[in-house]
Motif scaffolding. Structure first.
Motif, PDB file in Angstrom:
ATOM      1  N   ALA A 292       0.862  -1.182   0.000  1.00  0.00           N
ATOM      2  CA  ALA A 292       0.000   0.000   0.000  1.00  0.00           C
ATOM      3  C   ALA A 292       0.901   1.236   0.000  1.00  0.00           C
ATOM      4  O   ALA A 292       1.629   1.477   0.965  1.00  0.00           O
ATOM      5  CB  ALA A 292      -0.907  -0.010   1.229  1.00  0.00           C
ATOM      6  N   VAL A 293       0.879   1.980  -1.094  1.00  0.00           N
ATOM      7  CA  VAL A 293       1.778   3.130  -1.233  1.00  0.00           C
ATOM      8  C   VAL A 293       1.146   4.340  -0.554  1.00  0.00           C
ATOM      9  O   VAL A 293       0.190   4.929  -1.045  1.00  0.00           O
ATOM     10  CB  VAL A 293       2.092   3.410  -2.713  1.00  0.00           C
ATOM     11  N   SER A 294       1.708   4.680   0.607  1.00  0.00           N
ATOM     12  CA  SER A 294       1.079   5.660   1.495  1.00  0.00           C
ATOM     13  C   SER A 294       1.758   7.026   1.463  1.00  0.00           C
ATOM     14  O   SER A 294       1.484   7.870   2.322  1.00  0.00           O
ATOM     15  CB  SER A 294       1.077   5.105   2.921  1.00  0.00           C
ATOM     16  N   LYS A 295       2.611   7.257   0.479  1.00  0.00           N
ATOM     17  CA  LYS A 295       3.283   8.563   0.379  1.00  0.00           C
ATOM     18  C   LYS A 295       2.245   9.681   0.332  1.00  0.00           C
ATOM     19  O   LYS A 295       1.211   9.536  -0.316  1.00  0.00           O
ATOM     20  CB  LYS A 295       4.176   8.612  -0.860  1.00  0.00           C
ATOM     21  N   THR A 296       2.536  10.754   1.017  1.00  0.00           N
ATOM     22  CA  THR A 296       1.679  11.954   1.171  1.00  0.00           C
ATOM     23  C   THR A 296       0.416  11.707   2.018  1.00  0.00           C
ATOM     24  O   THR A 296      -0.311  12.653   2.310  1.00  0.00           O
ATOM     25  CB  THR A 296       1.230  12.593  -0.176  1.00  0.00           C
TER      26      THR A 296
ATOM     27  N   MET B  64      10.877   0.931   0.997  1.00  0.00           N
ATOM     28  CA  MET B  64      11.333   2.154   0.324  1.00  0.00           C
ATOM     29  C   MET B  64      11.214   1.913  -1.173  1.00  0.00           C
ATOM     30  O   MET B  64      11.887   1.038  -1.717  1.00  0.00           O
ATOM     31  CB  MET B  64      12.793   2.434   0.722  1.00  0.00           C
ATOM     32  N   ILE B  65      10.345   2.680  -1.837  1.00  0.00           N
ATOM     33  CA  ILE B  65      10.096   2.418  -3.259  1.00  0.00           C
ATOM     34  C   ILE B  65      10.645   3.506  -4.176  1.00  0.00           C
ATOM     35  O   ILE B  65      10.674   3.324  -5.385  1.00  0.00           O
ATOM     36  CB  ILE B  65       8.584   2.217  -3.539  1.00  0.00           C
ATOM     37  N   GLY B  66      11.051   4.649  -3.596  1.00  0.00           N
ATOM     38  CA  GLY B  66      11.457   5.772  -4.442  1.00  0.00           C
ATOM     39  C   GLY B  66      12.964   5.880  -4.594  1.00  0.00           C
ATOM     40  O   GLY B  66      13.720   5.189  -3.902  1.00  0.00           O
TER      41      GLY B  66
ATOM     42  N   GLY C 269      10.544  -2.675 -11.503  1.00  0.00           N
ATOM     43  CA  GLY C 269      10.526  -1.826 -12.693  1.00  0.00           C
ATOM     44  C   GLY C 269       9.277  -0.975 -12.745  1.00  0.00           C
ATOM     45  O   GLY C 269       8.248  -1.327 -12.162  1.00  0.00           O
ATOM     46  N   MET C 270       9.409   0.164 -13.410  1.00  0.00           N
ATOM     47  CA  MET C 270       8.263   1.053 -13.648  1.00  0.00           C
ATOM     48  C   MET C 270       8.093   1.234 -15.148  1.00  0.00           C
ATOM     49  O   MET C 270       9.021   1.656 -15.834  1.00  0.00           O
ATOM     50  CB  MET C 270       8.516   2.427 -13.023  1.00  0.00           C
ATOM     51  N   ALA C 271       6.885   0.928 -15.616  1.00  0.00           N
ATOM     52  CA  ALA C 271       6.613   1.037 -17.050  1.00  0.00           C
ATOM     53  C   ALA C 271       6.469   2.503 -17.462  1.00  0.00           C
ATOM     54  O   ALA C 271       6.289   3.391 -16.632  1.00  0.00           O
ATOM     55  CB  ALA C 271       5.342   0.269 -17.385  1.00  0.00           C
TER      56      ALA C 271
ATOM     57  N   GLY D 131       3.955  -3.015 -11.340  1.00  0.00           N
ATOM     58  CA  GLY D 131       2.538  -2.725 -11.354  1.00  0.00           C
ATOM     59  C   GLY D 131       2.161  -1.697 -10.307  1.00  0.00           C
ATOM     60  O   GLY D 131       2.573  -1.791  -9.157  1.00  0.00           O
ATOM     61  N   MET D 132       1.396  -0.673 -10.733  1.00  0.00           N
ATOM     62  CA  MET D 132       0.902   0.392  -9.868  1.00  0.00           C
ATOM     63  C   MET D 132      -0.612   0.494 -10.110  1.00  0.00           C
ATOM     64  O   MET D 132      -1.176  -0.355 -10.789  1.00  0.00           O
ATOM     65  CB  MET D 132       1.592   1.731 -10.187  1.00  0.00           C
ATOM     66  N   SER D 133      -1.232   1.539  -9.596  1.00  0.00           N
ATOM     67  CA  SER D 133      -2.705   1.611  -9.706  1.00  0.00           C
ATOM     68  C   SER D 133      -3.214   1.393 -11.133  1.00  0.00           C
ATOM     69  O   SER D 133      -4.161   0.646 -11.347  1.00  0.00           O
ATOM     70  CB  SER D 133      -3.213   2.964  -9.196  1.00  0.00           C
ATOM     71  N   GLY D 134      -2.570   2.043 -12.074  1.00  0.00           N
ATOM     72  CA  GLY D 134      -3.085   2.001 -13.441  1.00  0.00           C
ATOM     73  C   GLY D 134      -2.821   0.704 -14.185  1.00  0.00           C
ATOM     74  O   GLY D 134      -3.467   0.434 -15.204  1.00  0.00           O
TER      75      GLY D 134
ATOM     76  N   VAL E 288       2.830  -5.844  -6.104  1.00  0.00           N
ATOM     77  CA  VAL E 288       2.326  -4.632  -6.750  1.00  0.00           C
ATOM     78  C   VAL E 288       2.348  -3.472  -5.758  1.00  0.00           C
ATOM     79  O   VAL E 288       2.179  -3.664  -4.555  1.00  0.00           O
ATOM     80  CB  VAL E 288       0.910  -4.844  -7.336  1.00  0.00           C
ATOM     81  N   ARG E 289       2.612  -2.282  -6.268  1.00  0.00           N
ATOM     82  CA  ARG E 289       2.736  -1.077  -5.433  1.00  0.00           C
ATOM     83  C   ARG E 289       1.567  -0.161  -5.787  1.00  0.00           C
ATOM     84  O   ARG E 289       1.577   0.497  -6.822  1.00  0.00           O
ATOM     85  CB  ARG E 289       4.070  -0.377  -5.731  1.00  0.00           C
ATOM     86  N   VAL E 290       0.567  -0.131  -4.933  1.00  0.00           N
ATOM     87  CA  VAL E 290      -0.681   0.554  -5.286  1.00  0.00           C
ATOM     88  C   VAL E 290      -0.966   1.678  -4.298  1.00  0.00           C
ATOM     89  O   VAL E 290      -1.073   1.439  -3.092  1.00  0.00           O
ATOM     90  CB  VAL E 290      -1.855  -0.450  -5.322  1.00  0.00           C
ATOM     91  N   GLY E 291      -1.073   2.893  -4.819  1.00  0.00           N
ATOM     92  CA  GLY E 291      -1.364   4.059  -3.991  1.00  0.00           C
ATOM     93  C   GLY E 291      -2.754   4.604  -4.241  1.00  0.00           C
ATOM     94  O   GLY E 291      -3.685   4.393  -3.465  1.00  0.00           O
ATOM     95  N   SER E 292      -2.919   5.314  -5.347  1.00  0.00           N
ATOM     96  CA  SER E 292      -4.154   6.080  -5.554  1.00  0.00           C
ATOM     97  C   SER E 292      -5.399   5.208  -5.663  1.00  0.00           C
ATOM     98  O   SER E 292      -6.486   5.658  -5.297  1.00  0.00           O
ATOM     99  CB  SER E 292      -4.016   7.021  -6.751  1.00  0.00           C
ATOM    100  N   SER E 293      -5.286   3.984  -6.103  1.00  0.00           N
ATOM    101  CA  SER E 293      -6.486   3.122  -6.152  1.00  0.00           C
ATOM    102  C   SER E 293      -6.974   2.737  -4.759  1.00  0.00           C
ATOM    103  O   SER E 293      -8.115   2.313  -4.601  1.00  0.00           O
ATOM    104  CB  SER E 293      -6.231   1.843  -6.951  1.00  0.00           C
TER     105      SER E 293
ATOM    106  N   GLU F 297      -6.806  10.058  -5.182  1.00  0.00           N
ATOM    107  CA  GLU F 297      -5.759  10.886  -5.767  1.00  0.00           C
ATOM    108  C   GLU F 297      -4.932  11.554  -4.664  1.00  0.00           C
ATOM    109  O   GLU F 297      -5.463  11.963  -3.641  1.00  0.00           O
ATOM    110  CB  GLU F 297      -6.360  11.965  -6.674  1.00  0.00           C
ATOM    111  N   ARG F 298      -3.612  11.653  -4.927  1.00  0.00           N
ATOM    112  CA  ARG F 298      -2.750  12.274  -3.922  1.00  0.00           C
ATOM    113  C   ARG F 298      -2.855  13.796  -3.960  1.00  0.00           C
ATOM    114  O   ARG F 298      -3.014  14.381  -5.020  1.00  0.00           O
ATOM    115  CB  ARG F 298      -1.282  11.875  -4.165  1.00  0.00           C
ATOM    116  N   ASN F 299      -2.728  14.388  -2.779  1.00  0.00           N
ATOM    117  CA  ASN F 299      -2.726  15.833  -2.659  1.00  0.00           C
ATOM    118  C   ASN F 299      -1.329  16.242  -2.208  1.00  0.00           C
ATOM    119  O   ASN F 299      -0.919  15.954  -1.099  1.00  0.00           O
ATOM    120  CB  ASN F 299      -3.780  16.229  -1.619  1.00  0.00           C
TER     121      ASN F 299
HETATM  122  C1  PLP Z   1       3.783   6.562  -6.151  1.00  0.00           C
HETATM  123  C2  PLP Z   1       4.382   5.263  -6.587  1.00  0.00           C
HETATM  124  C3  PLP Z   1       3.583   4.125  -6.797  1.00  0.00           C
HETATM  125  C4  PLP Z   1       2.068   4.120  -6.652  1.00  0.00           C
HETATM  126  O1  PLP Z   1       1.461   4.904  -7.625  1.00  0.00           O
HETATM  127  P1  PLP Z   1      -0.138   4.884  -7.828  1.00  0.00           P
HETATM  128  O2  PLP Z   1      -0.301   5.211  -9.255  1.00  0.00           O
HETATM  129  O3  PLP Z   1      -0.692   5.900  -6.911  1.00  0.00           O
HETATM  130  O4  PLP Z   1      -0.605   3.512  -7.503  1.00  0.00           O
HETATM  131  C5  PLP Z   1       4.209   2.948  -7.153  1.00  0.00           C
HETATM  132  N1  PLP Z   1       5.545   2.872  -7.297  1.00  0.00           N
HETATM  133  C6  PLP Z   1       6.344   3.935  -7.101  1.00  0.00           C
HETATM  134  C7  PLP Z   1       7.813   3.769  -7.278  1.00  0.00           C
HETATM  135  C8  PLP Z   1       5.796   5.161  -6.746  1.00  0.00           C
HETATM  136  O5  PLP Z   1       6.608   6.216  -6.555  1.00  0.00           O
END
Ligand code: PLP
Length: 218
Positions: A22-26, A66-68, A151-153, A189-192, A205-210, A214-216
């Motif tokens: 669960a990507v909880s940034k912000t 740590m994902i960033g 990886g990030m697509a 894999g992320m939300s989209g 999978v790393r899922v935030g906004s779903s 949406e992040r503020n």
């Molecule tokens: C923010 C982030 C995500 C999650 O993005 P969402 O589109 O909100 O799911 C996944 N991976 C990384 C590396 C990110 O920085």
């Protein structure tokens, strides 16, 4: 829907063997606590300061990922507790993680971030660099363990493009795994695009906004 309903819905839609980060940034501490109370234990952050603040404030059995993109001089702040670092993109960084892990008498699990997108802005190693690091790191850096790839697509509407990038990363993962059976995690894999990523072999999978909406960034 509430964030807890979102979490349950995603958990029900993904296979049991796939880990949901669960990507909880912000997001505020309270939102994380709410998901924790609903059973979620794995959270991902992309800024070290925010990660440290949340670690200090929230329950200690949370697994913090740590994902960033990670700067070497910040590794020390999280080395005592981070559960998995997804974003190892150089030997220099791995070396520093090893040093800080040793100071904390730990072995820190890491993923090598592979550059699979067309954008130049996304971080990551190419296949050759990753292979060389995998071949050489374990004796030099005993306090880190490479356990998979991330990886990030490309950020694009073109689903074929995204699918091809996931397939490429999966093929690299399979190839490395033949020689290094300790590679277990394929973080893509992320939300989209997490459903597609799972179809193509993702195990994390790393899922935030779903989940959170949406992040503020204010
Ligand atoms: C923010 C982030 C995500 C999650 O993005 P969402 O589109 O909100 O799911 C996944 N991976 C990384 C590396 C990110 O920085």
């Amino acid at each position: 829907m509430s964030i807890v309903e979102n979490l349950h819905q995603i958990n029900q839609s993904i296979p049991e063997q796939v880990t949901l980060v669960a990507v909880s940034k912000t997001q505020p501490h309270q939102a994380i606590q709410t998901l924790y109370d609903a059973g979620q234990r794995v959270f991902g952050e992309n800024k070290v300061q925010e990660l440290v603040d949340k670690f200090e404030a929230l329950p200690k059995d949370i697994q913090w990922h740590m994902i960033g993109h990670l700067q070497k001089n910040k590794v020390k702040y999280m080395a005592s507790f981070v559960h998995l670092i997804h974003s190892v993109d150089s030997e220099d960084l791995l070396k520093e993680i090893n040093k800080q892990a040793a100071k904390n008498n730990r072995v820190i699990s890491c993923l090598m971030q592979i550059h699979i997108a067309q954008e130049e802005t996304k971080f990551g190693m190419d296949a050759t660099e990753a292979k060389e690091l995998l071949e050489s790191y374990s004796e030099k850096y005993p306090n880190v363990r490479i356990v998979g790839l991330m990886g990030m697509a490309t950020f694009t509407e073109d689903e074929n493009q995204v699918r091809k990038e996931f397939q490429y990363l999966k093929s690299l993962f399979d190839q490395f795994q033949l020689q290094y059976s300790e590679l277990k995690i394929l973080s893509m894999g992320m939300s989209g695009d997490y459903q597609m990523a799972i179809e193509e072999g993702s195990t994390m999978v790393r899922v935030g906004s779903s989940i959170f909406g949406e992040r503020n960034y204010l």
